[in-house]
Design a protein around this motif. Sequence first.
Motif, PDB file in Angstrom:
ATOM      1  N   LEU A  46      20.432  11.275  13.501  1.00  0.00           N
ATOM      2  CA  LEU A  46      19.278  11.826  14.218  1.00  0.00           C
ATOM      3  C   LEU A  46      18.708  10.812  15.212  1.00  0.00           C
ATOM      4  O   LEU A  46      17.494  10.660  15.365  1.00  0.00           O
ATOM      5  CB  LEU A  46      18.211  12.302  13.237  1.00  0.00           C
ATOM      6  CG  LEU A  46      18.671  13.440  12.299  1.00  0.00           C
ATOM      7  CD1 LEU A  46      17.627  13.682  11.213  1.00  0.00           C
ATOM      8  CD2 LEU A  46      18.941  14.720  13.078  1.00  0.00           C
ATOM      9  N   SER A  47      19.603  10.147  15.931  1.00  0.00           N
ATOM     10  CA  SER A  47      19.183   9.062  16.821  1.00  0.00           C
ATOM     11  C   SER A  47      18.362   9.545  18.009  1.00  0.00           C
ATOM     12  O   SER A  47      17.604   8.757  18.588  1.00  0.00           O
ATOM     13  CB  SER A  47      20.408   8.285  17.324  1.00  0.00           C
ATOM     14  OG  SER A  47      21.376   9.149  17.888  1.00  0.00           O
ATOM     15  N   LEU A  48      18.467  10.813  18.389  1.00  0.00           N
ATOM     16  CA  LEU A  48      17.713  11.292  19.541  1.00  0.00           C
ATOM     17  C   LEU A  48      16.292  11.711  19.204  1.00  0.00           C
ATOM     18  O   LEU A  48      15.477  11.894  20.108  1.00  0.00           O
ATOM     19  CB  LEU A  48      18.431  12.469  20.201  1.00  0.00           C
ATOM     20  CG  LEU A  48      19.797  12.178  20.817  1.00  0.00           C
ATOM     21  CD1 LEU A  48      20.259  13.373  21.644  1.00  0.00           C
ATOM     22  CD2 LEU A  48      19.781  10.904  21.658  1.00  0.00           C
ATOM     23  N   THR A  49      15.983  11.884  17.922  1.00  0.00           N
ATOM     24  CA  THR A  49      14.671  12.417  17.552  1.00  0.00           C
ATOM     25  C   THR A  49      13.930  11.566  16.532  1.00  0.00           C
ATOM     26  O   THR A  49      12.712  11.685  16.397  1.00  0.00           O
ATOM     27  CB  THR A  49      14.805  13.825  16.950  1.00  0.00           C
ATOM     28  OG1 THR A  49      15.637  13.759  15.786  1.00  0.00           O
ATOM     29  CG2 THR A  49      15.395  14.800  17.958  1.00  0.00           C
ATOM     30  N   GLY A  50      14.640  10.738  15.788  1.00  0.00           N
ATOM     31  CA  GLY A  50      14.071  10.129  14.597  1.00  0.00           C
ATOM     32  C   GLY A  50      14.314  11.027  13.400  1.00  0.00           C
ATOM     33  O   GLY A  50      14.636  12.216  13.537  1.00  0.00           O
ATOM     34  N   TYR A  51      14.196  10.441  12.207  1.00  0.00           N
ATOM     35  CA  TYR A  51      14.521  11.164  10.974  1.00  0.00           C
ATOM     36  C   TYR A  51      13.315  11.886  10.389  1.00  0.00           C
ATOM     37  O   TYR A  51      13.403  13.042   9.973  1.00  0.00           O
ATOM     38  CB  TYR A  51      15.087  10.180   9.953  1.00  0.00           C
ATOM     39  CG  TYR A  51      15.526  10.817   8.655  1.00  0.00           C
ATOM     40  CD1 TYR A  51      16.817  11.326   8.520  1.00  0.00           C
ATOM     41  CD2 TYR A  51      14.661  10.896   7.573  1.00  0.00           C
ATOM     42  CE1 TYR A  51      17.226  11.915   7.329  1.00  0.00           C
ATOM     43  CE2 TYR A  51      15.062  11.477   6.377  1.00  0.00           C
ATOM     44  CZ  TYR A  51      16.345  11.990   6.260  1.00  0.00           C
ATOM     45  OH  TYR A  51      16.742  12.574   5.081  1.00  0.00           O
ATOM     46  N   ALA A  52      12.154  11.207  10.353  1.00  0.00           N
ATOM     47  CA  ALA A  52      10.982  11.732   9.634  1.00  0.00           C
ATOM     48  C   ALA A  52      10.205  12.706  10.519  1.00  0.00           C
ATOM     49  O   ALA A  52       9.088  12.428  10.953  1.00  0.00           O
ATOM     50  CB  ALA A  52      10.093  10.586   9.175  1.00  0.00           C
ATOM     51  N   LEU A  53      10.786  13.854  10.759  1.00  0.00           N
ATOM     52  CA  LEU A  53      10.200  14.841  11.661  1.00  0.00           C
ATOM     53  C   LEU A  53       9.278  15.825  10.953  1.00  0.00           C
ATOM     54  O   LEU A  53       8.566  16.591  11.605  1.00  0.00           O
ATOM     55  CB  LEU A  53      11.313  15.622  12.366  1.00  0.00           C
ATOM     56  CG  LEU A  53      12.206  14.792  13.287  1.00  0.00           C
ATOM     57  CD1 LEU A  53      13.434  15.596  13.689  1.00  0.00           C
ATOM     58  CD2 LEU A  53      11.440  14.325  14.509  1.00  0.00           C
TER      59      LEU A  53
END
Length: 264
Positions: A46-53
Motif C-alpha cells: 500500500l505504498s501509494l496510500t499508507g496502510y492505516a487508512l
Amino acid sequence: MTSLRVALLQGPAGGPRPVEGNLAALDDAARRSAAAGARLLVTPELSLTGYALGDDVAAVAETADGPSARAVAGIASRHGVAIVYGHPERDADAVHNSVALVGRDGRTLARYRKTHLYGGYERAHYTPGGRLLVQADLEGVRVGLLVCYDVEFPETVRAHALAGTELLAVPTALMRPYDIVPRTLVPARSWENQLYVAYANRAGREGEFDFAGLSCLAAPDASVPARAGRGEELLVAEVDTGLLAASRERNPYLTDRRPGLYAA
C-alpha cells in the motif's frame, strides 16, 4: 547468466499521506534507484496510500488503470526503472489489496491481489484475491509477486518456486513484534525454495500499527545481501541468476521432492 540490480524502499514513516505526497516520495526513490544503477524498485505494501487508512479504504481505492497507476507509469519511464508498488484497487463493489509491476517503459507487466488477508482490519476492508501465481519476465529474470502475510505460508512460495520464479517481490507492512518474519522466515523461504526474495517493509508508526522495518533481499545460498534497520532506507543489491543456478545444483530441494507422498 543475468544480474539484476534491485532497490528496496523501506518507509515512509509517519502515517498515511495524500497520494500526491506518496507519489512524490516514489519519484524521489526511483531517481535515487536509477542513480545507483538499479533496474527494479520494490516498495512496501500500500505504498501509494499508507496502510492505516481506517474506513477511508474504499474512498481512496482506484481502478487498476486509474490516475495513480498512470502516474507511476510516468515515474517508471522517466527514470528508466521498473517499479513494484501497492495500492487499494477497486473492482466493481470489491476492494483488493493489490500490487503491480510496471516495466521500465511504464507498461504494466503484472498485477496481483493479496490472497491471504491478515487480521480483522484487512478482512473488514478488503476482498482476498483468487489467483496465487502472478509472474512476469523482467530483464531476463522471472519475477513473481506476493504481499506481506502471503509469504508466511510455505505453500505460496513453493508454488512460485515450482512455476519458475527466480525473484519473489514481496511488498510488506509487517508490524512489531514479529521480527522473526524478516530475520528468520524470509531467509528460510529463500533457502528452502531456492529463489531470491525481495521483502520491502514499512517503517515507523501509523495509528495503531508499529511497523518493524528490517526489509531485506534474501538469496538462495542462505546469504542476505541487503538488510535495513528500523527507519526509512533505500537498499540496493544484486540478483544473480548465475548464483541461483549454482545454488539450485548444490541444494536440489525442488528436484528431490516426492510429490506422491504429499498428496494426503
